[in-house]
Design an enzyme around this catalytic site. Structure first.
Site, PDB file in Angstrom:
ATOM      1  N   SER A  61       0.794  -1.235   0.000  1.00 58.25           N
ATOM      2  CA  SER A  61       0.000   0.000   0.000  1.00 58.25           C
ATOM      3  C   SER A  61       0.821   1.278   0.000  1.00 58.25           C
ATOM      4  O   SER A  61       0.260   2.358  -0.216  1.00 58.25           O
ATOM      5  CB  SER A  61      -0.964   0.009   1.182  1.00 58.25           C
ATOM      6  OG  SER A  61      -2.068  -0.821   0.888  1.00 58.25           O
ATOM      7  N   LYS A  64       0.404   3.755  -2.795  1.00 55.99           N
ATOM      8  CA  LYS A  64      -0.604   4.808  -2.801  1.00 55.99           C
ATOM      9  C   LYS A  64       0.004   6.206  -2.648  1.00 55.99           C
ATOM     10  O   LYS A  64      -0.631   7.199  -3.010  1.00 55.99           O
ATOM     11  CB  LYS A  64      -1.649   4.531  -1.731  1.00 55.99           C
ATOM     12  CG  LYS A  64      -2.487   3.293  -2.066  1.00 55.99           C
ATOM     13  CD  LYS A  64      -3.412   2.910  -0.940  1.00 55.99           C
ATOM     14  CE  LYS A  64      -4.338   1.790  -1.349  1.00 55.99           C
ATOM     15  NZ  LYS A  64      -3.887   0.477  -0.965  1.00 55.99           N
ATOM     16  N   SER A 116      -6.836   3.676   2.804  1.00 56.55           N
ATOM     17  CA  SER A 116      -6.140   2.726   1.941  1.00 56.55           C
ATOM     18  C   SER A 116      -7.100   2.077   0.948  1.00 56.55           C
ATOM     19  O   SER A 116      -6.994   0.892   0.632  1.00 56.55           O
ATOM     20  CB  SER A 116      -5.422   1.654   2.783  1.00 56.55           C
ATOM     21  OG  SER A 116      -4.467   0.973   2.006  1.00 56.55           O
TER      22      SER A 116
END
Length: 182
Positions: A61, A64, A116
């Protein structure tokens, strides 16, 4: 907006897990359980600590960060996005976007960084990539090249596992620095 993203990113990192326990008695360096780590001074990039910082690893993640950076630089934070079918029901964490829902780029960036939301990353990718997810991923890779990153490759905007989707701790720190600039 970049300063807000940087602050949110810093907070998210702090909340996810402790970085170190106690200094190693022999070396005085922090004990870090991660396979790779780096601590840099944000404004200068001076390395304060590193551990196997140049080994390529999946970035999950933390992808991102680049998704948000590219979306911010694409402009139009108040543009309204119509959520495409391809962004609905995406694997992993979600903010439960609905097909046809109207939401701003700014709200999608918040959903990407604070929740997220993989669905939010997909909606951003289709919007900023003019309807083509692959075009947005190319924008991410172009930005990585612009930052001088040679060991980073993106295959998707969310960080879901994919062959050829990787970075190093050192280059991830550079992405973080880019997010915090301006």
């Amino acid at each position: 907006m970049k300063k807000c993203i940087a602050a949110l990113t810093f907070l998210a990192v702090l909340l996810q897990a402790p970085v170190c326990a106690a200094p190693d008695a022999g070396t005085g360096a922090p004990e870090v359980s991660a396979q790779s780590a780096i601590v840099v001074e944000a404004s200068t990039g001076a390395v304060l600590y590193e551990k196997d910082a140049d080994t390529s690893r999946p970035m999950a993640s933390t992808t991102k960060l680049m998704t948000a950076l590219v979306a911010v630089e694409a402009g139009g934070l108040d543009e309204v996005v119509t959520v495409p079918r391809q962004a609905v029901g995406v694997e992993g964490s979600s903010v439960y976007l609905q097909e046809g829902e109207h939401i701003t780029v700014r709200e999608l960036i918040y959903a990407t960084l604070l929740c997220s939301g993989n669905d939010a990353t997909e909606a951003l990718a289709y919007h900023c990539g003019d309807g083509e997810r692959s075009a947005f991923v190319q924008m991410m890779n172009d930005k990585a090249a612009q930052l001088g990153l040679e060991n980073t490759q993106f295959e998707n905007p969310s960080g879901l596992p994919a062959d050829g989707h990787y970075t190093t701790a050192r280059e991830l720190a550079e992405i973080g620095r880019a997010v915090s600039r301006d």
